[in-house]
Structures are given as C-alpha cells and as structure tokens.
Design an enzyme around this catalytic site. Sequence first.
Site, PDB file in Angstrom:
ATOM      1  N   ASP A 159       5.594  -2.613  13.426  1.00  0.00           N
ATOM      2  CA  ASP A 159       5.099  -1.485  12.653  1.00  0.00           C
ATOM      3  C   ASP A 159       5.806  -0.188  13.075  1.00  0.00           C
ATOM      4  OD1 ASP A 159       3.484  -0.342  10.706  1.00  0.00           O
ATOM      5  OD2 ASP A 159       1.633  -1.242  11.463  1.00  0.00           O
ATOM      6  N   ASP A 220       1.364   0.594   2.362  1.00  0.00           N
ATOM      7  CA  ASP A 220       0.420  -0.531   2.434  1.00  0.00           C
ATOM      8  C   ASP A 220      -0.191  -0.843   1.069  1.00  0.00           C
ATOM      9  OD1 ASP A 220       0.875  -0.551   5.137  1.00  0.00           O
ATOM     10  OD2 ASP A 220      -1.207  -0.142   5.716  1.00  0.00           O
TER      11      ASP A 220
END
Length: 404
Positions: A159, A220
């Site tokens: 991430d 996302d």
Amino acid sequence: MSDINTKQLGVVAILLASASPSLAVPAKRLDNGIGRTPALGWNSWNQAQCNAASAAVVLQTAKAFIDLGLKDLGYVYVNIDDCWSSRQRNSTGHLVADPSKFPKGIDGLAREIHSMGLKLGLYGDAGTLTCAGYPGSYGHEQKDADTIAAWGVDYWKYDNCLTEVPYTNKGIKSPQYYPIMRDALLKTGKKIIFSICQWGRDDVWTWGASVGHMWRMSPDIENSWSSVAGIAAKAATIHQHSGPGGFNDLDMMELGNGKLTEAEERAHFGLWAMLKSPIIMGTDMTKLRPSTLAIIRNRAVLAVNQDPLGKAATTFTPKGKRGPADGKLYKYFAGPLSDGVVVGLVAADGAETLTASFVDVPGLGEGQFAWTELYSGRNGTGSSVSASLGAHDMAIYKVTRTKA
Ligand SMILES: *[C@@H]1O[C@H](CO)[C@@H](O)[C@H](O)[C@H]1NC(C)=O
Ligand SMILES: *[C@@H]1O[C@H](CO)[C@@H](O)[C@H](O)[C@H]1NC(C)=O
C-alpha cells in the site's frame, strides 16, 4: 512452507509479440515465473476491515474455498490485509504478527494454508506506517521481504499510505520507490506475487508491469454500482497495458456485500473477468447467496479471465452509435481470446435490448460464427447476438468463426 525454491529469478526483458503497434506493452516486464494469469482469491478488507484480519477468519475462508469447490476453480490466494501485525516492531526491528489474532504466527498459518493446497497473502506499506497505523516498510524493505519469505508468504500487497515524508514531499515518486520492494522480494529467491497498491497514481499502468504482477489503477472501490461502473469505464481506456505477468487491478470485489443487485453482481464479475483484473473476493465466503455463488463459480467466465493470451477487453463502437464518454460505463465490450473473441453487452443505463453485429467487433467481421452466452449457456450461430437485459445486467458471449 513454500514449496518453491529457485534461484532463477530476475527482471528479464521479454519481447511480447504484439498484434499491432497500438497494443505495444512495456518491453521490460517483471517475470519471476508466476502471475501469468490474474490472481483469484479473497482478501480480508472489504469483508470487515481490521476485524477480518485474523487466523480464525482466514482459516474459515480457506475451508470455504475447499468446501465450495472454489479452490478447484483456481481461487487459491487467501490474503490478509491491514491490521495483522503488532503496533511495534520487535527489538531486532522485525515485523511480528499480533499474537492475539495469529496465535501460531504467520508462519504457522502459512503452513496450515499450504497443507490445504492454498496460498497465503499478506499486506504491507511503502511508507512509514500502514493506512491503519501499523509499521510500514520504509527503511526496512529487505528485512521485511526476508521475514515474509521465511514465513512462507506467497503474495504481498503493498500500500501507499504515509509515503509523503520519506518520498513525495522530496519529489520522489512511486515509480522510484515501488521498485525498492520489488528488488527486495526478488532477492529473497522466493516466488512471491507483488501487488502494487498506489491507487492508480503516476500513470502506474505505463510502468507497473516492470515492477509488479498487478497494479491498482483507481482509488479504492466502494460498495456501489457507480463505483463499479466508474472503475470498469476507466480500465477500458488502459486495457493495452495488461498482459501475461502484469495486469491492471480493478480492486477487490464487492459481490456479496449487500448493495449490488444480482444483475449488478453479474456485470461486476463479468467486467472484471473480461478486463483481466485479478478477482479477489471481499466478503464472508461462508455466507454467499446462491446467486452470488453461481456467478463466481461460472467456469466459462473464469476461463475468459484466465485465458493464456492475457489480453484485456476494451470497448468497441457499433456503427451508428455514439462512442464511449469519459468516465461513463459503455455498453459494448470485446476482446481477443486464445481461441475466439469475447463480446460483452452491459445494460449500463437501465433495462435495454442490446445487439452486437459481429462486423463491428474487432477480431470478427464478415462470416459465419457460433456463439455461447456464458451466464445462461445459450448457444447459437449467425452474424450477431442480441440480449434483453435488466438494469445493469450483462451478457457475455464467446464467439468463434465457423466459416469465412
Ligand atoms: C523478532 O521477530 C523476528 C521475526 O518475527 C524473529 O525472527 C526474531 O527472533 C524476533 N526477535 C526477538 C528479539 O524476539
Ligand atoms: C452450448 O454449447 C456448449 C459447447 O458446445 C455445450 O457444452 C453446452 O451444453 C451448450 N448449451 C446449450 C444450452 O445447449
């Protein structure tokens, strides 16, 4: 432990034969021998965020993969997302699993997962902390790569939170800092999938294939049709960058999470399959509705996703129709397969009868064709297909030429 131990890893140049110059892909792709087709599996995050990052949930999911026949269909990655580690590294600077969530450690869990014939994924972050505030890998890349390799981890999602201080405030961008972890993973000598998750920044699709096996191409996903539709619309415009070993990642699935209709679940799954995204479920696998289960177990749609040619579909514009508009899901999709062409019709604006004439479809044209609609199993022959679809539903056809 991992059954693979090879020293023949490396970033090698592969010249990929390309049908046309407009389909040119980056010449130098990461190739450590795995990830040739999009990954299939599950990840804890969309199910219950931090609350699903535990050995108990992972083992329950792994058991469901076997009981539901999903493992036999190729769903092998069971992936833990953020919140798995302790808040602090230990005194030697190593990441440690939270003992209350992982009583046998990640290595113990990996052994159990491997004994079931499945693979284990884990999560890290390129910055100083993960998005949920656990230790990030900045400055510890090799130590963390060595740790997860020793534990037997098969898949590493990386991430992009808290990268400002070490990197971006200094003008160091993700194309420079993501390769640090790639090189650390390669150095371990273990075959580990590298999943780049920097939310589609810095045109990642233009360089992601040289760094990882997959790269998130958007922010996302959210549990809504508009989010699903927007991501698919964007992915269609960058389809040419996907190929064996490196794929646009449209993000984890929202099937089963209670917001999408059955029709929308078919379209979500079908678009991800045609666009050659990894298909990583993000729901409680022990509580799937029969309709959701039927979608994710559809062998023919999965075969489109896993086709060895590895080329993602994109939109095509039928004669007389307006072409795709920026950011809006289009109704007509097609792409090449190793043994035919796949055509998708999406009722993007509401219930509608949609038709594709094969003369308008790249790779088809004039002639006689046989087709199968992959959700219904309906077969036919001719020079076009037509479907009456409910709102946001999708039909997917595999088409093969029978006569010139
Ligand atoms: C720190 O953790 C690593 C890996 O989890 C382990 O190998 C090492 O022995 C630990 N160090 C100490 C001092 O406990
Ligand atoms: C359609 O054709 C396929 C492949 O020949 C076959 O397996 C399938 O049973 C057929 N479906 C129907 C509904 O006839």
